[in-house]
Write an enzyme that holds these catalytic residues in place. Sequence first.
Site, PDB file in Angstrom:
ATOM      1  N   LYS A 159       0.837  -1.219   0.000  1.00 47.56           N
ATOM      2  CA  LYS A 159       0.000   0.000   0.000  1.00 47.56           C
ATOM      3  C   LYS A 159       0.861   1.253   0.000  1.00 47.56           C
ATOM      4  O   LYS A 159       0.559   2.219  -0.706  1.00 47.56           O
ATOM      5  CB  LYS A 159      -0.932   0.000   1.216  1.00 47.56           C
ATOM      6  CG  LYS A 159      -1.955  -1.122   1.243  1.00 47.56           C
ATOM      7  CD  LYS A 159      -3.000  -0.909   2.336  1.00 47.56           C
ATOM      8  CE  LYS A 159      -2.372  -0.929   3.725  1.00 47.56           C
ATOM      9  NZ  LYS A 159      -1.757  -2.229   4.055  1.00 47.56           N
ATOM     10  N   GLU A 185      -2.132   5.419  13.426  1.00 48.75           N
ATOM     11  CA  GLU A 185      -0.993   4.638  12.959  1.00 48.75           C
ATOM     12  C   GLU A 185      -0.073   4.287  14.125  1.00 48.75           C
ATOM     13  O   GLU A 185       0.053   5.036  15.092  1.00 48.75           O
ATOM     14  CB  GLU A 185      -0.195   5.443  11.929  1.00 48.75           C
ATOM     15  CG  GLU A 185      -0.886   5.622  10.592  1.00 48.75           C
ATOM     16  CD  GLU A 185      -0.788   4.386   9.723  1.00 48.75           C
ATOM     17  OE1 GLU A 185       0.240   4.193   9.074  1.00 48.75           O
ATOM     18  OE2 GLU A 185      -1.753   3.599   9.727  1.00 48.75           O
ATOM     19  N   ARG A 186       0.588   3.161  14.015  1.00 46.34           N
ATOM     20  CA  ARG A 186       1.648   2.841  14.970  1.00 46.34           C
ATOM     21  C   ARG A 186       2.820   3.786  14.735  1.00 46.34           C
ATOM     22  O   ARG A 186       3.077   4.219  13.610  1.00 46.34           O
ATOM     23  CB  ARG A 186       2.098   1.391  14.806  1.00 46.34           C
ATOM     24  CG  ARG A 186       1.004   0.365  15.036  1.00 46.34           C
ATOM     25  CD  ARG A 186       1.471  -1.041  14.688  1.00 46.34           C
ATOM     26  NE  ARG A 186       0.385  -2.000  14.823  1.00 46.34           N
ATOM     27  CZ  ARG A 186      -0.484  -2.289  13.861  1.00 46.34           C
ATOM     28  NH1 ARG A 186      -0.384  -1.665  12.694  1.00 46.34           N
ATOM     29  NH2 ARG A 186      -1.438  -3.170  14.055  1.00 46.34           N
TER      30      ARG A 186
END
Length: 251
Positions: A159, A185-186
Amino acid sequence: PVQPSIPGGSVTAIRGSVVDAYFPAELPALNHALKAGDAGQVIIEVVAHQSPTHVRGIALNSTQGLSRGAPVADTGLPLRVPVGRRLLGRMLNVFGEAIDGGAPFSGGEWRSIHQPPLPLARRSAKMAMFETGIKAIDLLSPLERGGKAGMFGGAGVGKTVVIAELIHNMAGRYQGVSLFCGIGERCREAEETYREMRASGVLDKAVLVFGQMNEAPGARFRVGHAALTMAEYFRDTEKQYVLLLCDNIFR
């Protein structure tokens, strides 16, 4: 820095990221940013008027250390973020603060994240294809200019590679800019995205905005609006094509 316009508020209840506050004189307006705590370290956005003297807000950062009775002050303004070409190649958080280790943003134009929608008379009724330059997308799942599309895929399927290619083609074919908004998001993923975009040479054509997994739910709730405000500047003021990417919108 905006000086508090209303002294004398205090916290009455804290439930996670939801904070109630008491203002004896005048209630802050909806969507105004409040500063709570002895050092004004907790930023709260007003979401409801509970009574003539009480407001309810959502904290946009950690409420750790905040207690009942702590002072609260109204900034007199909604949450604002910087806009302009100075953002290209930079990584920011929901408050418009640089989180890439670069120089902080000061001065210049700042806009509220709560902007009125574009009037219907100014919206285009024409349909045109957004040519990405990626044959599989343009042939099998073409994108519409001004439209929305979802991209689904598991971890490690590429992605980010597709996103980098979209940003590259947006800059090359349309002379436009791209905004990548990471929601939930991490921290590791945000750092990898920044590093991969820099390595691929597309970072200077994009702006990255993150409300990461370790941040308060309020930050994740508003970071999409912050990115959209920056994107609207390039569309309306710079008159450029803009590609806004959000990952993950469900967070």
